[in-house]
Design an enzyme around this catalytic site. Structure first.
Site, PDB file in Angstrom:
ATOM      1  N   HIS A 249      28.461 -16.561  19.732  1.00  0.00           N
ATOM      2  CA  HIS A 249      28.447 -17.188  18.414  1.00  0.00           C
ATOM      3  C   HIS A 249      27.318 -18.208  18.330  1.00  0.00           C
ATOM      4  O   HIS A 249      26.955 -18.856  19.320  1.00  0.00           O
ATOM      5  CB  HIS A 249      29.774 -17.900  18.143  1.00  0.00           C
ATOM      6  CG  HIS A 249      30.921 -16.979  17.948  1.00  0.00           C
ATOM      7  ND1 HIS A 249      32.050 -17.334  17.252  1.00  0.00           N
ATOM      8  CD2 HIS A 249      31.143 -15.704  18.373  1.00  0.00           C
ATOM      9  CE1 HIS A 249      32.909 -16.328  17.232  1.00  0.00           C
ATOM     10  NE2 HIS A 249      32.377 -15.325  17.917  1.00  0.00           N
TER      11      HIS A 249
ATOM     12  N   GLU B 131      27.223 -21.199  17.141  1.00  0.00           N
ATOM     13  CA  GLU B 131      27.588 -22.554  17.549  1.00  0.00           C
ATOM     14  C   GLU B 131      27.573 -22.719  19.064  1.00  0.00           C
ATOM     15  O   GLU B 131      27.112 -23.746  19.580  1.00  0.00           O
ATOM     16  CB  GLU B 131      28.989 -22.928  17.042  1.00  0.00           C
ATOM     17  CG  GLU B 131      29.153 -22.841  15.551  1.00  0.00           C
ATOM     18  CD  GLU B 131      29.727 -21.504  15.088  1.00  0.00           C
ATOM     19  OE1 GLU B 131      29.192 -20.421  15.465  1.00  0.00           O
ATOM     20  OE2 GLU B 131      30.710 -21.530  14.332  1.00  0.00           O
TER      21      GLU B 131
ATOM     22  N   CYS C  39      35.113 -20.808  14.032  1.00  0.00           N
ATOM     23  CA  CYS C  39      36.359 -20.217  14.503  1.00  0.00           C
ATOM     24  C   CYS C  39      37.033 -21.173  15.494  1.00  0.00           C
ATOM     25  O   CYS C  39      36.488 -22.230  15.820  1.00  0.00           O
ATOM     26  CB  CYS C  39      36.070 -18.875  15.178  1.00  0.00           C
ATOM     27  SG  CYS C  39      35.162 -19.041  16.743  1.00  0.00           S
TER      28      CYS C  39
ATOM     29  N   CYS D 156      34.787 -21.952  18.607  1.00  0.00           N
ATOM     30  CA  CYS D 156      33.647 -22.837  18.340  1.00  0.00           C
ATOM     31  C   CYS D 156      34.101 -24.242  17.960  1.00  0.00           C
ATOM     32  O   CYS D 156      33.493 -25.233  18.381  1.00  0.00           O
ATOM     33  CB  CYS D 156      32.764 -22.229  17.269  1.00  0.00           C
ATOM     34  SG  CYS D 156      31.983 -20.689  17.834  1.00  0.00           S
TER      35      CYS D 156
END
Length: 161
Positions: free
Chosen positions: A59, A61, A89, A92
């Site tokens: 991801h 992040e 999410c 993260c």
């Protein structure tokens, strides 16, 4: 604490995150971009790359937080703000708690996976040892449209998806 609205500074950094998200889309990844900022300067940026690396943790992040920690020489990212195009999410948001960030600014809300206020709020969970400020909806229209356009294109290319 969650707030909406934005400053010129928030809009500037979110546009940088949107540019990283656009790079992800060109690479065939879900267009999410993230930037970690400290004292008005970019420490690091990241974009989604789950498909390219077949990595569930790929991801934007996570990439931005890891790179920022390397740039700072510490996993503690106190004093930092994370700008991300899509509401983080659980993974993260949890990483932001563990990294001790001061703030997260996000663009589009995520009704299916957002953990900074939509499905739950890890930024303000009373049982965790760190909390941070959240600003939602900065450049939300641009972030939402970027995601919608990506998925429209993907459905056209592969209707079975």
């Amino acid at each position: 604490m969650k707030s909406t609205g934005s400053s010129e500074t928030d809009a500037f950094w979110m546009k940088r995150a949107l540019a990283l998200a656009a790079e992800a889309a060109v690479a065939g990844e879900v267009p999410v971009g993230a930037v970690v900022v400290m004292d008005g300067a970019e420490l690091a940026g990241g974009r989604n790359d789950r498909e390219a690396n077949q990595d569930p943790c790929g991801h934007a992040e996570i990439h931005a937080l890891r790179a920022a920690a390397r740039a700072r020489g510490s996993w503690r990212l106190s004093g930092c703000t994370v700008y991300v195009t899509l509401e983080p999410c659980a993974m993260c948001a949890g990483a932001m708690v563990l990294a001790r960030v001061d703030r997260c600014v996000y663009g589009a809300s995520d009704p299916k996976g957002g953990f900074l206020g939509t499905l739950a709020d890890l930024s303000a969970h009373p049982g965790l040892n760190h909390q941070f400020v959240v600003t939602a909806g900065v450049e939300a229209d641009a972030a939402s449209e970027q995601l919608r356009a990506f998925f429209r294109r993907r459905r056209r290319e592969d209707p079975q998806r």
